[in-house]
Design an enzyme around this catalytic site. Structure first.
Site, PDB file in Angstrom:
ATOM      1  CG  HIS A  86      -0.577   0.240   2.503  1.00 38.40           C
ATOM      2  ND1 HIS A  86      -0.254  -0.768   3.378  1.00 38.40           N
ATOM      3  CD2 HIS A  86      -0.380   1.386   3.179  1.00 38.40           C
ATOM      4  CE1 HIS A  86       0.105  -0.245   4.541  1.00 38.40           C
ATOM      5  NE2 HIS A  86       0.043   1.067   4.452  1.00 38.40           N
ATOM      6  CG  ASP A 222       0.438  -4.140   2.826  1.00 42.37           C
ATOM      7  OD1 ASP A 222       0.943  -3.634   1.810  1.00 42.37           O
ATOM      8  OD2 ASP A 222      -0.352  -3.534   3.572  1.00 42.37           O
ATOM      9  CB  SER A 637       2.804   1.544   6.436  1.00 36.52           C
ATOM     10  OG  SER A 637       1.565   1.167   6.920  1.00 36.52           O
TER      11      SER A 637
HETATM   12  N1  ARG Z   1      -4.723   0.198   7.978  1.00 40.01           N
HETATM   13  C1  ARG Z   1      -3.444   0.299   7.362  1.00 40.01           C
HETATM   14  C2  ARG Z   1      -2.956   1.743   7.401  1.00 40.01           C
HETATM   15  O1  ARG Z   1      -3.447   2.505   8.157  1.00 40.01           O
HETATM   16  C3  ARG Z   1      -3.445  -0.264   5.996  1.00 40.01           C
HETATM   17  C4  ARG Z   1      -4.136   0.576   4.960  1.00 40.01           C
HETATM   18  C5  ARG Z   1      -4.031   0.024   3.576  1.00 40.01           C
HETATM   19  N2  ARG Z   1      -4.839  -1.165   3.365  1.00 40.01           N
HETATM   20  C6  ARG Z   1      -6.177  -1.117   3.092  1.00 40.01           C
HETATM   21  N3  ARG Z   1      -6.816  -2.232   2.957  1.00 40.01           N
HETATM   22  N4  ARG Z   1      -6.827   0.020   2.918  1.00 40.01           N
HETATM   23  O2  ARG Z   1      -2.487   2.412   6.568  1.00 40.01           O
HETATM   24  N1  GLU Z   2      -1.166   1.083   7.793  1.00 41.87           N
HETATM   25  C1  GLU Z   2      -0.522   2.110   8.547  1.00 41.87           C
HETATM   26  C2  GLU Z   2       0.413   2.957   7.691  1.00 41.87           C
HETATM   27  O1  GLU Z   2       0.177   3.139   6.521  1.00 41.87           O
HETATM   28  C3  GLU Z   2       0.182   1.495   9.694  1.00 41.87           C
HETATM   29  C4  GLU Z   2      -0.820   1.043  10.637  1.00 41.87           C
HETATM   30  C5  GLU Z   2      -0.905   1.908  11.840  1.00 41.87           C
HETATM   31  O2  GLU Z   2      -1.508   2.991  11.817  1.00 41.87           O
HETATM   32  O3  GLU Z   2      -0.341   1.461  12.841  1.00 41.87           O
HETATM   33  O4  GLU Z   2       1.347   3.554   8.172  1.00 41.87           O
END
Ligand code: ARG
Ligand code: GLU
Length: 707
Positions: A86, A222, A637
């Site tokens: 991502h 990921d 991330s």
């Molecule tokens: N929750 C993670 C973050 O805050 C992953 C986001 C990307 N993945 C998704 N399925 N939207 O960035």
């Molecule tokens: N998915 C998050 C990012 O893009 C990391 C997850 C979190 O917030 O801990 O940095």
């Protein structure tokens, strides 16, 4: 009686220090002083110097800020970089066409020549960090107004940055820590030729999509792979076909031995923003006022987007990204409210504050300095509440209505007229218009306008009884929702386009909303926010003084940090206990043929059937993800998860649903970060993608004496 009281204090104190075993985003250059002892007692086998050392290559030299929004790590002596799928997604998307759909099919460069350039993408290394607090606060006095203080600090920082010892290709910047009680200088090196090497198909890299996002158990691969290129002298250089793979000071070794429950782990990276030192009243506001308001706006927006995306394949593709973005924070905030409530964060804060007040009151000097602090914060946050709520509605809603964002861009071009780089600005504007209209549908935007504005606008800004009518009137009478016409005008007669704003009805409505906000909210908001900033700074200083036995870490601010904890499952709620890792079996369990979130590529299913996992599997199974108690946040991330010896064991990409309140209040019993197991990453690269030549570049190790 007295001794019982004493015992209670001792008990409280030891609980407070213990509770911070997994909590904290620590500064790499202070590890030796603050954390090394504890890290070793928790199982770390290397020293703080192995992690951060400015005189010799150390682990920090393998860590990069990836594009300023994620983290990456160098994993070969030829500049290979690993980050999340991502995080690299934009690059993958930019290279995708209908004929070469890298999002759907994945992409793998089979040699250096096939690696793809990404204008605008960069990685930044941290060369060194220095404490410059004294110089930054030079001439700052306690009685200064907040704005005067800021001006003085800003000037000091300009001087510090200008005087910093560095090479011509390096940069210097200074950031505030502990709410402005400390300042640290960063010397950095930024490489701007970063090429895409590989990414799995989205069905692996984003498996489970929004449904699984922020959730455990997880089965997402990921990750994506890039390579840093440098000039012939190994120094940063803009893209050139003559550039060569960057030779790093340090690259991470990769452990093939996997993880076991209770193993020591640490995560090195660039966490974005946390607020761990708020008073109880502020936490209450987040949980009861701000988060619910933001959730409500996004819920409405998501429902509107969804109603179109379900019916219309074209709209679904156009809005997929936006939907994921809106959904990501929406879901996080929901988890946050839940977590704050379930863990009694408010109550914990209140107890902490009672202890703080007790200690302050018992010490005459503290009492005169800090005696009224909590009361004053109470008053300031009470005043903030309605203004903060208006701010959140305003930002959330104006950001969701896309015509409004278009106005901002046009306005910007208008204001740049006559400036020396106007031609450039205009060219970039035309590009961005193109992108904008590629993913824009007026019918959707009109519904957002009609559906979201009632949450905010009436009755303060104006009395509106029929929002549908208003929306019709606006969208029927603007030409700006017509992509073809606007793009043509931007080409042939940009002045006329800029001029057209003045008579545009939609723009007039937007102006009304902005004017109301700028007159009725912003001035008061800024005043109370300045007071809060000052109070929070004093409160931070006071906590450090009053709780001497506690080691404090500064809130995340997108600077390099290290956090440590252990591999660990958790009890999510009554009768629900989670294991610490997941397997490919779980991918197959979740498999829904043809589904946009849970489809599984044929080849992966074949590998599963044949159990063809090579050296990456364990006992006939393929590990996929795992969780640990590392304290991470957005920006982490792509961060490397390291074992006790500093070997790469995984890639951070998320947190568990029950623990997303760790940005405000960390609870070691349920706060877990989610990582993809490095063995799954290698398995996909090698067995799935057939890009084994990349594995040959890496240094694979067996710290636990595996095969
Ligand atoms: N929750 C993670 C973050 O805050 C992953 C986001 C990307 N993945 C998704 N399925 N939207 O960035
Ligand atoms: N998915 C998050 C990012 O893009 C990391 C997850 C979190 O917030 O801990 O940095």
């Amino acid at each position: 009686m007295k001794s019982i009281k004493h015992l209670l204090v001792v008990l409280f104190v030891s609980i407070a220090t213990l509770a911070s075993a997994d909590e904290g985003m620590w500064l790499p250059f202070l590890l030796e002083k603050l954390n090394e002892k504890q890290m070793k007692s928790l199982g770390m086998k290397i020293s703080a110097k192995d992690i951060y050392n400015i005189n010799a290559g150390s682990l920090k030299d393998a860590i990069v800020s990836f594009g300023g929004f994620c983290t990456g790590e160098v994993i070969s002596s030829k500049g290979l970089v690993l980050t999340n799928h991502h995080c690299g997604f934009d690059a993958v998307q930019n290279h995708s066409t209908l004929d070469h759909n890298y999002i759907r099919d994945g992409f793998w460069a089979m040699n250096n020549g096939q690696e793809l350039t990404n204008p605008g993408l960069y990685v930044t290394f941290i060369v060194r960090i220095e404490d410059v607090t004294k110089a930054a606060l030079n001439g700052v006095t306690a009685d200064m107004k907040e704005s005067e203080r800021q001006a003085a600090v800003d000037q000091n920082i300009r001087n510090i940055n200008a005087a910093a010892k560095k090479e011509s290709y390096q940069k210097a910047f200074t950031r505030a820590f502990f709410e402005g009680n400390q300042y640290f200088l960063f010397i950095t090196e930024t490489y701007t030729d970063v090429r895409l090497v590989g990414a799995p198909p989205a069905a692996i890299g984003n498996f489970g999509q929004d449904t699984d996002n922020w959730m455990w158990p997880r089965h997402t691969g990921d990750f994506s792979v890039f390579r840093i290129y440098a000039g012939k002298d190994n120094k940063p250089a803009d893209y050139s076909p003559d550039n060569v793979p960057y030779v790093p000071k340090k690259s991470l070794n990769i452990s093939l031995d996997g993880i076991a429950e209770k193993d020591f782990t640490m995560v090195f990276g660039f966490p974005g923003k946390t607020t761990e030192y708020l008073p109880a009243i502020a936490v209450k506001q987040i949980a009861e006022v701000n988060d619910p308001a933001k959730i409500a706006v996004r819920e409405k927006a998501l429902a509107i987007l969804n109603s179109f995306m379900r019916k219309d394949e074209k709209i679904k593709i156009e809005y997929a990204d936006k939907y994921a973005l809106v959904s990501n924070s929406w879901k996080k905030w929901k988890g946050e409210v839940l977590g704050l409530t379930r863990t009694d964060a408010l109550d914990r804060k209140k107890k902490y504050e009672a202890e703080f007040q007790k200690r302050v009151d018992a010490n005459p000097q503290w009492k005169s300095q800090y005696g009224n602090l909590l009361t004053e914060m109470q008053a300031a946050y009470t005043e903030l509440e309605p203004l903060g709520l208006a701010r959140d509605y305003h930002t959330e809603i104006t950001n969701r209505i896309e015509l409004f964002s278009l106005f901002n861009r046009i306005k910007y071009v208008q204001q740049s007229r006559g400036k020396p780089d106007y031609d450039n600005i205009l060219a970039r504007f035309r590009d961005s218009l193109n992108q904008f209209y590629n993913e824009y549908e007026p019918v959707v935007d009109k519904k957002l306008f009609e559906g979201l504005l009632p949450l905010y606008i009436s009755p303060r800004v104006k009395e509106v009884t029929d929002f549908a009518k208003w929306a019709n009137d606006i969208y029927d009478n603007t030409d700006l929702d017509n992509g073809k016409a606007t793009l043509a005008l931007a080409q042939s007669d940009p002045d006329a386009l800029l001029q057209s704003l003045e008579t545009d009805k939609a723009y007039a409505a937007y102006q009304e909303i902005i004017a109301d906000y700028n007159t009725n909210i912003l001035p008061r908001l800024n005043t109370v926010q300045a007071r809060i900033n000052q109070l929070q700074r004093t409160y931070m200083q006071a906590q450090i003084e009053v709780f001497k036995e506690k080691a404090f870490y500064p809130d995340a601010n997108s600077t390099l940090r290290i956090t440590y904890g252990k591999v660990n499952g958790y009890t999510a709620r009554d009768a629900v206990k989670y294991d610490f890792n997941s397997y490919l079996d779980g991918v197959i369990e979740k498999y829904i043929p043809g589904d946009y979130e849970f489809d599984v590529p044929q080849k992966l299913r074949d590998l599963y059937v044949k159990k063809d996992y090579g050296v990456y599997g364990k006992n006939g199974r393929m590990p996929v993800c795992f969780i640990a108690s590392n304290h991470t946040t957005g920006g982490n991330s792509g961060s490397p998860a390291l074992d006790a010896s500093g070997n790469l064991i995984g890639l951070n990409f998320d947190r568990v649903w029950e623990g997303t309140m760790s940005d405000i209040s960390y609870d070691p019993s349920i706060c877990r970060n989610i990582m993809v197991d490095i063995r799954y990453v290698l398995f996909i690269i090698d067995k799935y993608a057939g890009a084994g030549h990349l594995i040959k570049e890496m240094k694979l190790v067996h710290p636990k004496g595996g095969r």
